[in-house]
Enzyme design. Structure first.
Site, PDB file in Angstrom:
ATOM      1  N   LYS A   1      15.896  14.092  28.502  1.00 21.82           N
ATOM      2  CA  LYS A   1      16.614  13.102  29.328  1.00 21.82           C
ATOM      3  C   LYS A   1      16.664  11.760  28.610  1.00 21.82           C
ATOM      4  O   LYS A   1      15.831  11.466  27.749  1.00 21.82           O
ATOM      5  CB  LYS A   1      15.964  12.923  30.704  1.00 21.82           C
ATOM      6  CG  LYS A   1      14.493  12.440  30.698  1.00 21.82           C
ATOM      7  CD  LYS A   1      14.297  10.950  30.573  1.00 21.82           C
ATOM      8  CE  LYS A   1      12.814  10.557  30.542  1.00 21.82           C
ATOM      9  NZ  LYS A   1      12.553   9.229  29.985  1.00 21.82           N
TER      10      LYS A   1
ATOM     11  N   ASP B   1       8.280  12.630  35.791  1.00 21.25           N
ATOM     12  CA  ASP B   1       9.572  13.049  35.222  1.00 21.25           C
ATOM     13  C   ASP B   1       9.807  14.560  35.319  1.00 21.25           C
ATOM     14  O   ASP B   1      10.873  15.042  34.938  1.00 21.25           O
ATOM     15  CB  ASP B   1       9.653  12.652  33.744  1.00 21.25           C
ATOM     16  CG  ASP B   1       9.781  11.143  33.548  1.00 21.25           C
ATOM     17  OD1 ASP B   1       9.994  10.427  34.539  1.00 21.25           O
ATOM     18  OD2 ASP B   1       9.658  10.697  32.389  1.00 21.25           O
TER      19      ASP B   1
HETATM   20  O1  C5P Z   1       3.664  10.450  36.052  1.00 20.29           O
HETATM   21  P1  C5P Z   1       3.255  10.463  34.630  1.00 20.29           P
HETATM   22  O2  C5P Z   1       1.946  11.154  34.397  1.00 20.29           O
HETATM   23  O3  C5P Z   1       4.313  10.957  33.690  1.00 20.29           O
HETATM   24  O4  C5P Z   1       3.021   8.934  34.229  1.00 20.29           O
HETATM   25  C1  C5P Z   1       2.390   8.557  33.036  1.00 20.29           C
HETATM   26  C2  C5P Z   1       1.967   7.111  33.149  1.00 20.29           C
HETATM   27  O5  C5P Z   1       3.115   6.260  33.210  1.00 20.29           O
HETATM   28  C3  C5P Z   1       1.185   6.792  34.423  1.00 20.29           C
HETATM   29  O6  C5P Z   1      -0.191   7.010  34.227  1.00 20.29           O
HETATM   30  C4  C5P Z   1       1.486   5.323  34.623  1.00 20.29           C
HETATM   31  O7  C5P Z   1       0.683   4.517  33.780  1.00 20.29           O
HETATM   32  C5  C5P Z   1       2.924   5.194  34.114  1.00 20.29           C
HETATM   33  N1  C5P Z   1       3.924   5.258  35.193  1.00 20.29           N
HETATM   34  C6  C5P Z   1       4.049   4.186  36.042  1.00 20.29           C
HETATM   35  N2  C5P Z   1       4.975   4.210  37.064  1.00 20.29           N
HETATM   36  C7  C5P Z   1       5.794   5.281  37.195  1.00 20.29           C
HETATM   37  C8  C5P Z   1       5.693   6.383  36.335  1.00 20.29           C
HETATM   38  C9  C5P Z   1       4.738   6.350  35.341  1.00 20.29           C
HETATM   39  O8  C5P Z   1       3.324   3.183  35.925  1.00 20.29           O
HETATM   40  N3  C5P Z   1       6.704   5.276  38.178  1.00 20.29           N
END
Ligand code: C5P
Length: 316
Positions: free
Chosen positions: A24, A154
């Site tokens: 993406k 994601d």
């Molecule tokens: O959800 P995911 O594990 O992919 O997110 C990785 C990191 O990205 C999270 O630990 C956070 O620090 C950051 N993040 C965020 N806000 C979001 C998505 C991700 O701060 N909406």
């Protein structure tokens, strides 16, 4: 009259299931203030592009992961143990349906690793679909989307595909109407960036700035450009609140973006948390010229062409 045949018995004689999953690019990534749970509220316009990983689920005595890649792609940073997000996806689905995760997850990578194109999330989405099929589990789409959201912000979009706006952490998805196709060039960088580190740097830059962080709003001009299939307007509407943070952490991306703009890109931005840079072209031919120009200027490790929108995780 011949007797009616009995209903056919459903044989599952599947030895492997392969699922294709797209990368993406974020057309709009507007980031709200830091929440108490460590995440940020987003307006995240996701766009799936024709750069695919393939995830194959094969019966095996225990859960394992093997990873291979297109030549030139660095996969050293991809974990092959239970920490791999695709392995966690297989384990989550197995726990949900109450079976042992006796499966090998084979990942053929073309999506850059830690590149801001959600390659790890794509692999997790691929593993969910592949295991659902292999185990004939019949878990419905809504439940798969919930399992996906637990794995990462994601992951639901990698199931969903197309173009979609994600609210909340980015996991609450609604489709966005688009017309035609959009042609892209992606400049891949050496090494990755940690998503958490880029969000952290975004918070740090904002704190230093001192001003309040407004809640994110959908960019209506961007949505209209997508509906009209107008690449020129879309190029001007692209936006990414994580870009200043990615550029602070990786200053060489400034010259990559400038090279794309100088070479005639309709729009140029860091993809998600980077370090991949995305350039919008007017057509496939224009994308080819842009890719050639960027390669000649040696501002990226490699350059690839792709188009969007494309479907989400698909069984091959
Ligand atoms: O959800 P995911 O594990 O992919 O997110 C990785 C990191 O990205 C999270 O630990 C956070 O620090 C950051 N993040 C965020 N806000 C979001 C998505 C991700 O701060 N909406």
């Amino acid at each position: 009259m011949r007797p009616r045949a009995a209903a056919p018995v459903r044989f599952r004689n599947v030895t492997a299931v392969t699922v294709r999953v797209p990368a993406k690019v974020n057309l709009q990534l507007s980031v709200g203030p830091l929440r108490d749970d460590g995440y940020h509220d987003l307006v995240n316009v996701f766009h799936a592009v024709s750069l695919f990983d393939e995830v194959t689920a094969t019966p095996a005595p225990r859960l394992s992961v093997v990873v291979e890649a297109e030549s030139g792609l660095d996969i050293d940073a991809v974990p092959v143990g239970p920490d791999n997000l695709a392995a966690r996806a297989a384990a989550a689905l197995a726990a949900h349906i109450g079976v042992e995760p006796t499966v090998q997850i084979g990942i053929h990578k073309a999506i850059p690793v830690a590149g801001g194109m959600a390659g790890g999330s794509a692999d997790a989405a691929g593993a969910l679909i592949a295991c659902n099929e292999l185990w004939d589990a019949g878990v419905d789409e809504a439940t798969l989307l919930e399992l996906a959201a637990d794995l990462g912000s994601d992951v639901p979009f990698a199931l969903f595909g197309g173009t979609a706006v994600g609210l909340g952490r980015g996991e609450r998805l609604s489709p966005v109407l688009t017309r035609g196709r959009f042609d892209w060039v992606f400049a891949l960088a050496d090494g990755g960036l940690s998503t958490a580190a880029v969000y952290g740097e975004c918070d740090r830059l904002r704190a230093a700035d001192g001003g309040p962080v407004p809640p994110p709003q959908v960019a209506e001009g961007l949505i209209a450009a997508l509906a009209a299939g107008n690449a020129e307007t879309l190029g001007k509407e692209l936006r990414n609140d994580l870009q200043p943070a990615a550029l602070t952490l990786r200053s060489s991306l400034r010259s990559t973006l400038a090279a794309g703009r100088d070479s005639g890109a309709l729009g140029a931005l860091v993809s998600g948390s980077g370090p991949t840079c995305a350039f919008l072209a007017a057509s496939e031919d224009h994308a080819r010229d842009l890719a050639t120009a960027l390669s000649q200027r040696a501002v990226a490790k490699s350059v690839i062409q792709a188009h969007g929108p494309v479907p989400g995780a698909t069984v091959l």
